[in-house]
Design a protein around this motif. Sequence first.
Motif, PDB file in Angstrom:
ATOM      1  N   GLU A   1      59.270  16.218  40.382  1.00 36.80           N
ATOM      2  CA  GLU A   1      58.472  17.407  40.073  1.00 36.80           C
ATOM      3  C   GLU A   1      56.993  17.048  39.883  1.00 36.80           C
ATOM      4  O   GLU A   1      56.092  17.773  40.324  1.00 36.80           O
ATOM      5  CB  GLU A   1      59.011  18.093  38.821  1.00 36.80           C
ATOM      6  CG  GLU A   1      60.322  18.839  39.026  1.00 36.80           C
ATOM      7  CD  GLU A   1      60.168  19.972  40.031  1.00 36.80           C
ATOM      8  OE1 GLU A   1      59.115  20.665  40.002  1.00 36.80           O
ATOM      9  OE2 GLU A   1      61.091  20.152  40.851  1.00 36.80           O
ATOM     10  N   SER A   2      56.759  15.921  39.220  1.00 40.96           N
ATOM     11  CA  SER A   2      55.370  15.481  39.007  1.00 40.96           C
ATOM     12  C   SER A   2      54.695  15.124  40.329  1.00 40.96           C
ATOM     13  O   SER A   2      53.526  15.456  40.558  1.00 40.96           O
ATOM     14  CB  SER A   2      55.335  14.262  38.073  1.00 40.96           C
ATOM     15  OG  SER A   2      55.763  14.616  36.778  1.00 40.96           O
ATOM     16  N   ILE A   3      55.463  14.459  41.211  1.00 43.59           N
ATOM     17  CA  ILE A   3      54.908  14.100  42.523  1.00 43.59           C
ATOM     18  C   ILE A   3      54.616  15.355  43.334  1.00 43.59           C
ATOM     19  O   ILE A   3      53.569  15.466  43.984  1.00 43.59           O
ATOM     20  CB  ILE A   3      55.881  13.173  43.284  1.00 43.59           C
ATOM     21  CG1 ILE A   3      55.965  11.817  42.566  1.00 43.59           C
ATOM     22  CG2 ILE A   3      55.431  12.993  44.729  1.00 43.59           C
ATOM     23  CD1 ILE A   3      57.014  10.891  43.125  1.00 43.59           C
ATOM     24  N   LYS A   4      55.546  16.321  43.296  1.00 43.77           N
ATOM     25  CA  LYS A   4      55.337  17.580  44.027  1.00 43.77           C
ATOM     26  C   LYS A   4      54.118  18.325  43.494  1.00 43.77           C
ATOM     27  O   LYS A   4      53.311  18.859  44.262  1.00 43.77           O
ATOM     28  CB  LYS A   4      56.578  18.469  43.904  1.00 43.77           C
ATOM     29  CG  LYS A   4      56.461  19.791  44.659  1.00 43.77           C
ATOM     30  CD  LYS A   4      57.727  20.615  44.511  1.00 43.77           C
ATOM     31  CE  LYS A   4      57.601  21.920  45.305  1.00 43.77           C
ATOM     32  NZ  LYS A   4      56.480  22.741  44.844  1.00 43.77           N
TER      33      LYS A   4
ATOM     34  N   PHE B   1      51.038  16.611  44.661  1.00 42.49           N
ATOM     35  CA  PHE B   1      50.828  16.892  46.077  1.00 42.49           C
ATOM     36  C   PHE B   1      50.201  18.279  46.264  1.00 42.49           C
ATOM     37  O   PHE B   1      49.273  18.454  47.060  1.00 42.49           O
ATOM     38  CB  PHE B   1      52.161  16.808  46.819  1.00 42.49           C
ATOM     39  CG  PHE B   1      52.057  17.120  48.286  1.00 42.49           C
ATOM     40  CD1 PHE B   1      51.437  16.246  49.162  1.00 42.49           C
ATOM     41  CD2 PHE B   1      52.568  18.313  48.788  1.00 42.49           C
ATOM     42  CE1 PHE B   1      51.327  16.542  50.515  1.00 42.49           C
ATOM     43  CE2 PHE B   1      52.466  18.615  50.139  1.00 42.49           C
ATOM     44  CZ  PHE B   1      51.848  17.723  51.010  1.00 42.49           C
ATOM     45  N   ASP B   2      50.698  19.269  45.514  1.00 41.75           N
ATOM     46  CA  ASP B   2      50.135  20.618  45.578  1.00 41.75           C
ATOM     47  C   ASP B   2      48.680  20.625  45.119  1.00 41.75           C
ATOM     48  O   ASP B   2      47.827  21.322  45.701  1.00 41.75           O
ATOM     49  CB  ASP B   2      50.960  21.581  44.717  1.00 41.75           C
ATOM     50  CG  ASP B   2      52.343  21.839  45.289  1.00 41.75           C
ATOM     51  OD1 ASP B   2      52.529  21.602  46.499  1.00 41.75           O
ATOM     52  OD2 ASP B   2      53.229  22.276  44.530  1.00 41.75           O
TER      53      ASP B   2
ATOM     54  N   ASP C   1      38.843  16.756  38.864  1.00 41.75           N
ATOM     55  CA  ASP C   1      40.097  17.288  39.402  1.00 41.75           C
ATOM     56  C   ASP C   1      41.042  16.168  39.802  1.00 41.75           C
ATOM     57  O   ASP C   1      42.250  16.232  39.533  1.00 41.75           O
ATOM     58  CB  ASP C   1      39.823  18.188  40.614  1.00 41.75           C
ATOM     59  CG  ASP C   1      39.269  19.545  40.218  1.00 41.75           C
ATOM     60  OD1 ASP C   1      39.380  19.885  39.023  1.00 41.75           O
ATOM     61  OD2 ASP C   1      38.732  20.259  41.087  1.00 41.75           O
ATOM     62  N   LEU C   2      40.491  15.147  40.469  1.00 40.73           N
ATOM     63  CA  LEU C   2      41.339  14.021  40.889  1.00 40.73           C
ATOM     64  C   LEU C   2      41.940  13.302  39.692  1.00 40.73           C
ATOM     65  O   LEU C   2      43.107  12.888  39.713  1.00 40.73           O
ATOM     66  CB  LEU C   2      40.513  13.039  41.729  1.00 40.73           C
ATOM     67  CG  LEU C   2      40.076  13.534  43.119  1.00 40.73           C
ATOM     68  CD1 LEU C   2      39.138  12.524  43.767  1.00 40.73           C
ATOM     69  CD2 LEU C   2      41.293  13.770  44.013  1.00 40.73           C
ATOM     70  N   HIS C   3      41.125  13.187  38.639  1.00 42.74           N
ATOM     71  CA  HIS C   3      41.623  12.484  37.446  1.00 42.74           C
ATOM     72  C   HIS C   3      42.580  13.341  36.632  1.00 42.74           C
ATOM     73  O   HIS C   3      43.679  12.904  36.273  1.00 42.74           O
ATOM     74  CB  HIS C   3      40.442  12.054  36.577  1.00 42.74           C
ATOM     75  CG  HIS C   3      40.862  11.361  35.315  1.00 42.74           C
ATOM     76  ND1 HIS C   3      41.124  12.053  34.135  1.00 42.74           N
ATOM     77  CD2 HIS C   3      41.081  10.049  35.032  1.00 42.74           C
ATOM     78  CE1 HIS C   3      41.481  11.200  33.205  1.00 42.74           C
ATOM     79  NE2 HIS C   3      41.459   9.971  33.711  1.00 42.74           N
ATOM     80  N   ASP C   4      42.162  14.576  36.357  1.00 51.73           N
ATOM     81  CA  ASP C   4      42.936  15.415  35.440  1.00 51.73           C
ATOM     82  C   ASP C   4      44.202  15.975  36.073  1.00 51.73           C
ATOM     83  O   ASP C   4      45.243  16.072  35.412  1.00 51.73           O
ATOM     84  CB  ASP C   4      42.071  16.583  34.940  1.00 51.73           C
ATOM     85  CG  ASP C   4      40.874  16.100  34.131  1.00 51.73           C
ATOM     86  OD1 ASP C   4      40.889  14.934  33.697  1.00 51.73           O
ATOM     87  OD2 ASP C   4      39.929  16.887  33.961  1.00 51.73           O
ATOM     88  N   ARG C   5      44.119  16.360  37.346  1.00 53.37           N
ATOM     89  CA  ARG C   5      45.256  17.032  37.966  1.00 53.37           C
ATOM     90  C   ARG C   5      46.129  16.095  38.788  1.00 53.37           C
ATOM     91  O   ARG C   5      47.363  16.178  38.738  1.00 53.37           O
ATOM     92  CB  ARG C   5      44.758  18.177  38.851  1.00 53.37           C
ATOM     93  CG  ARG C   5      44.025  19.262  38.064  1.00 53.37           C
ATOM     94  CD  ARG C   5      43.186  20.162  38.946  1.00 53.37           C
ATOM     95  NE  ARG C   5      43.978  20.815  39.988  1.00 53.37           N
ATOM     96  CZ  ARG C   5      43.456  21.637  40.896  1.00 53.37           C
ATOM     97  NH1 ARG C   5      42.142  21.882  40.888  1.00 53.37           N
ATOM     98  NH2 ARG C   5      44.227  22.191  41.820  1.00 53.37           N
ATOM     99  N   ILE C   6      45.513  15.208  39.549  1.00 52.08           N
ATOM    100  CA  ILE C   6      46.282  14.386  40.493  1.00 52.08           C
ATOM    101  C   ILE C   6      46.666  13.038  39.879  1.00 52.08           C
ATOM    102  O   ILE C   6      47.841  12.672  39.843  1.00 52.08           O
ATOM    103  CB  ILE C   6      45.492  14.189  41.790  1.00 52.08           C
ATOM    104  CG1 ILE C   6      45.225  15.562  42.434  1.00 52.08           C
ATOM    105  CG2 ILE C   6      46.261  13.289  42.760  1.00 52.08           C
ATOM    106  CD1 ILE C   6      44.311  15.518  43.624  1.00 52.08           C
TER     107      ILE C   6
END
Length: 214
Positions: free
Chosen positions: A196-199, A202-203, A157-162
């Motif tokens: 948008e990518s940062i938001k 963050f989500d 999750d940390l790699h793929d999403r964040i």
Amino acid sequence: MSVEPNRLVDRAVAAYTTLLDGSGSPVLTDRSLQLQLTRQAEAVVRVVATAFAAFGTPTSTLPAPDPSEAIGEQRAKSGIHPTQSLAAATLMFEALFPVLVEAVDPPTSTDTVVALGTALQREIQERLAVGSIPYVNYLLTKLLSSQQDERSRIARDLHDRIAHGMGAALQQLDLYDHYRSRDPVRAQAHLATARESIKSSFDSTRQVSADLWV
């Protein structure tokens, strides 16, 4: 009265098998499990009978093969709950005790019967304890495996999403710097995409954090 050891074992195992068949438990009536249980009963009878040589005053117990650990390991791998082993141990005492008492030379003294019952109960409980160790180890292994699986999921999750989202944001910021003086409109578009990518990252971070609290 002298009882031939193999005959005594046969009588005890037959009595135990009868109780297992009448238990109504689909686990205890399973033939492969019954074979394990009867092997255990045979070993218990031989130990207790040896301890009560001539079925009088207890003597030192001779070593006997103990299949408890191997049996416990197989039950753990088969997903058999320890309560089933406890039920089997209870039936074992109920089956073996009368057979051993009948083998005691008359007149049967109360002290001998009590000592015989105590020795039988102790032998069964010790084997039950030994057999439970593989189940505990099995649960610990499953727990560690589950923890490792959860760590792997969080890492994905940390790699793929964040991490992916933050990398995309950094790329957009680099493009913003590149076009800031050459093409302000295009630069602003890259800046908006970076935001948008940062938001989104963050989500995703909040969602991963919330999942850890579930």
